[in-house]
Design a protein around this motif. Sequence first.
Motif, mmCIF file in Angstrom:
data_model
loop_
_atom_site.group_PDB
_atom_site.id
_atom_site.type_symbol
_atom_site.label_atom_id
_atom_site.label_comp_id
_atom_site.label_asym_id
_atom_site.label_seq_id
_atom_site.Cartn_x
_atom_site.Cartn_y
_atom_site.Cartn_z
ATOM 1 N N LEU A 168 0.815 -1.210 0.000
ATOM 2 C CA LEU A 168 0.000 0.000 0.000
ATOM 3 C C LEU A 168 0.850 1.262 0.000
ATOM 4 O O LEU A 168 0.465 2.270 -0.580
ATOM 5 C CB LEU A 168 -0.911 0.014 1.234
ATOM 6 C CG LEU A 168 -1.894 -1.147 1.377
ATOM 7 C CD1 LEU A 168 -2.635 -1.039 2.707
ATOM 8 C CD2 LEU A 168 -2.873 -1.163 0.217
ATOM 9 N N ALA A 169 1.986 1.211 0.686
ATOM 10 C CA ALA A 169 2.778 2.432 0.815
ATOM 11 C C ALA A 169 4.187 2.118 1.299
ATOM 12 O O ALA A 169 4.414 1.138 2.012
ATOM 13 C CB ALA A 169 2.113 3.408 1.793
ATOM 14 N N ASP A 170 5.127 2.965 0.899
ATOM 15 C CA ASP A 170 6.461 3.029 1.488
ATOM 16 C C ASP A 170 6.525 4.304 2.313
ATOM 17 O O ASP A 170 6.017 5.345 1.882
ATOM 18 C CB ASP A 170 7.549 3.088 0.414
ATOM 19 C CG ASP A 170 7.644 1.804 -0.397
ATOM 20 O OD1 ASP A 170 7.729 1.901 -1.630
ATOM 21 O OD2 ASP A 170 7.629 0.728 0.215
ATOM 22 N N TYR A 171 7.149 4.246 3.469
ATOM 23 C CA TYR A 171 7.252 5.436 4.307
ATOM 24 C C TYR A 171 8.409 5.272 5.291
ATOM 25 O O TYR A 171 9.004 4.196 5.405
ATOM 26 C CB TYR A 171 5.945 5.682 5.060
ATOM 27 C CG TYR A 171 5.530 4.545 5.984
ATOM 28 C CD1 TYR A 171 5.894 4.540 7.329
ATOM 29 C CD2 TYR A 171 4.751 3.484 5.511
ATOM 30 C CE1 TYR A 171 5.505 3.503 8.176
ATOM 31 C CE2 TYR A 171 4.355 2.454 6.350
ATOM 32 C CZ TYR A 171 4.732 2.467 7.674
ATOM 33 O OH TYR A 171 4.362 1.443 8.507
ATOM 34 N N PHE A 172 8.723 6.347 5.969
ATOM 35 C CA PHE A 172 9.725 6.319 7.029
ATOM 36 C C PHE A 172 9.023 6.232 8.382
ATOM 37 O O PHE A 172 7.969 6.836 8.592
ATOM 38 C CB PHE A 172 10.598 7.574 6.997
ATOM 39 C CG PHE A 172 11.458 7.679 5.768
ATOM 40 C CD1 PHE A 172 12.612 6.915 5.630
ATOM 41 C CD2 PHE A 172 11.119 8.551 4.746
ATOM 42 C CE1 PHE A 172 13.399 7.015 4.507
ATOM 43 C CE2 PHE A 172 11.907 8.667 3.608
ATOM 44 C CZ PHE A 172 13.046 7.893 3.478
ATOM 45 N N ALA A 173 9.629 5.460 9.277
ATOM 46 C CA ALA A 173 9.118 5.336 10.635
ATOM 47 C C ALA A 173 10.304 5.200 11.579
ATOM 48 O O ALA A 173 11.440 4.940 11.155
ATOM 49 C CB ALA A 173 8.204 4.117 10.759
ATOM 50 N N VAL A 174 10.041 5.388 12.853
ATOM 51 C CA VAL A 174 11.070 5.167 13.864
ATOM 52 C C VAL A 174 11.247 3.655 14.036
ATOM 53 O O VAL A 174 10.273 2.913 14.129
ATOM 54 C CB VAL A 174 10.683 5.819 15.200
ATOM 55 C CG1 VAL A 174 11.673 5.417 16.304
ATOM 56 C CG2 VAL A 174 10.654 7.335 15.052
ATOM 57 N N SER A 175 12.487 3.230 14.064
ATOM 58 C CA SER A 175 12.802 1.820 14.261
ATOM 59 C C SER A 175 12.797 1.496 15.754
ATOM 60 O O SER A 175 13.554 2.093 16.525
ATOM 61 C CB SER A 175 14.172 1.497 13.665
ATOM 62 O OG SER A 175 14.634 0.244 14.116
ATOM 63 N N GLU A 176 11.939 0.566 16.140
ATOM 64 C CA GLU A 176 11.906 0.164 17.550
ATOM 65 C C GLU A 176 13.223 -0.493 17.962
ATOM 66 O O GLU A 176 13.669 -0.333 19.108
ATOM 67 C CB GLU A 176 10.741 -0.792 17.788
ATOM 68 C CG GLU A 176 9.377 -0.135 17.635
ATOM 69 C CD GLU A 176 8.244 -1.062 17.999
ATOM 70 O OE1 GLU A 176 8.104 -1.373 19.202
ATOM 71 O OE2 GLU A 176 7.509 -1.489 17.081
ATOM 72 N N GLU A 177 13.855 -1.224 17.043
ATOM 73 C CA GLU A 177 15.136 -1.856 17.355
ATOM 74 C C GLU A 177 16.213 -0.808 17.625
ATOM 75 O O GLU A 177 16.977 -0.904 18.588
ATOM 76 C CB GLU A 177 15.562 -2.777 16.211
ATOM 77 C CG GLU A 177 14.722 -4.031 16.069
ATOM 78 C CD GLU A 177 14.741 -4.868 17.337
ATOM 79 O OE1 GLU A 177 15.831 -5.030 17.918
ATOM 80 O OE2 GLU A 177 13.659 -5.349 17.737
ATOM 81 N N LYS A 178 16.270 0.209 16.754
ATOM 82 C CA LYS A 178 17.259 1.268 16.948
ATOM 83 C C LYS A 178 16.981 2.039 18.233
ATOM 84 O O LYS A 178 17.914 2.473 18.920
ATOM 85 C CB LYS A 178 17.265 2.223 15.751
ATOM 86 C CG LYS A 178 17.810 1.615 14.473
ATOM 87 C CD LYS A 178 17.827 2.647 13.359
ATOM 88 C CE LYS A 178 18.445 2.077 12.076
ATOM 89 N NZ LYS A 178 18.511 3.100 11.002
ATOM 90 N N LEU A 179 15.717 2.206 18.551
ATOM 91 C CA LEU A 179 15.346 2.907 19.775
ATOM 92 C C LEU A 179 15.833 2.136 21.000
ATOM 93 O O LEU A 179 16.379 2.718 21.947
ATOM 94 C CB LEU A 179 13.829 3.095 19.818
ATOM 95 C CG LEU A 179 13.258 3.980 20.927
ATOM 96 C CD1 LEU A 179 13.753 5.409 20.793
ATOM 97 C CD2 LEU A 179 11.720 3.949 20.882
ATOM 98 N N LYS A 180 15.656 0.813 20.968
ATOM 99 C CA LYS A 180 16.085 -0.022 22.091
ATOM 100 C C LYS A 180 17.601 -0.010 22.268
ATOM 101 O O LYS A 180 18.113 -0.205 23.377
ATOM 102 C CB LYS A 180 15.612 -1.463 21.887
ATOM 103 C CG LYS A 180 14.111 -1.647 21.983
ATOM 104 C CD LYS A 180 13.731 -3.080 21.668
ATOM 105 C CE LYS A 180 12.220 -3.267 21.677
ATOM 106 N NZ LYS A 180 11.843 -4.662 21.293
ATOM 107 N N GLU A 181 18.328 0.192 21.166
ATOM 108 C CA GLU A 181 19.784 0.146 21.216
ATOM 109 C C GLU A 181 20.418 1.454 21.685
ATOM 110 O O GLU A 181 21.635 1.507 21.882
ATOM 111 C CB GLU A 181 20.328 -0.214 19.830
ATOM 112 C CG GLU A 181 19.999 -1.643 19.408
ATOM 113 C CD GLU A 181 20.330 -1.911 17.953
ATOM 114 O OE1 GLU A 181 20.799 -0.963 17.281
ATOM 115 O OE2 GLU A 181 20.127 -3.051 17.501
ATOM 116 N N LEU A 182 19.600 2.502 21.871
ATOM 117 C CA LEU A 182 20.145 3.776 22.333
ATOM 118 C C LEU A 182 20.710 3.631 23.747
ATOM 119 O O LEU A 182 20.164 2.897 24.569
ATOM 120 C CB LEU A 182 19.064 4.860 22.331
ATOM 121 C CG LEU A 182 18.640 5.454 20.988
ATOM 122 C CD1 LEU A 182 17.540 6.490 21.210
ATOM 123 C CD2 LEU A 182 19.812 6.092 20.250
ATOM 124 N N PRO A 183 21.776 4.365 24.054
ATOM 125 C CA PRO A 183 22.293 4.361 25.429
ATOM 126 C C PRO A 183 21.234 4.875 26.402
ATOM 127 O O PRO A 183 20.358 5.661 26.030
ATOM 128 C CB PRO A 183 23.489 5.319 25.354
ATOM 129 C CG PRO A 183 23.862 5.366 23.909
ATOM 130 C CD PRO A 183 22.596 5.179 23.140
#
Length: 265
Positions: A204-219
Amino acid sequence: MTDTTAPTAEGQLAGTVLFYNRPEPLSADTHGSLGANPVEKPYAFVAQTHVVPLTVTEFAPAALSFPVVFLGDNKQPVAVMGLRQSENLYVDAAGDFKSDAYIPAYARRYPFVFANDEQQGRMILCIDRDAKFIVEGGQVPLFENGQPSAYVNQAMEFCNNFEQERQRTESFVKLLTDLDLFHTREAVFTPRDEQGNPGTPQKLADYFAVSEEKLKELPAEKLAELRDNGALGQIYAHLVSLLGWDRLIALAFARAAAMPTAANA
């Protein structure tokens, strides 16, 4: 909706801003005899687009109604209101906006908008001269005794607040970009036959979103910083909103099912 192109949120005085066909700098000399007439369906014009820009402070209320995603190179946050360009599933054929849906500030400020005056280094309040409810001798005047009316002053205040929120949104997107939290995602629909067997998935669509994995990896200290400055709450509102793709699909099916009925009525 099959690309990551963002609608133009702001632009020059050349009709490049979404919804605004003929924006003109508001002045008593040019618009002194104009006024606004009451409009029964003031947001019918939103039917012409399937995405509407949002500011970051709108993520939470908008998430109750639509997917909130990021589009384009500048990661413009938008409310997704339809699955196809020029089809808005929240505005019906009569021009009625769904009563339980959030109306973005971007639409609520219409027909007023700020434009940059680069030579003077200031913002100029403009009005869309093609707005159908702005007419000669309208019931609510734009100017009284050569001075902006209360209606225009309220619009000025709203646009000032919107501009502040727009700048805050740019800072929010820059923060997420600097932290490398974005990734590309696809909205996919899997049709099923009468027996419930899945068919071929449809994008239906391509879009940008926040990655939950990248969020979890933040200090931990970065997560605490996002929490303390309010960004983390907005991120979670965005992530929760992505469940709204199913709602859009259901609305699209409901509209398609109603079309033959309407045609035969």
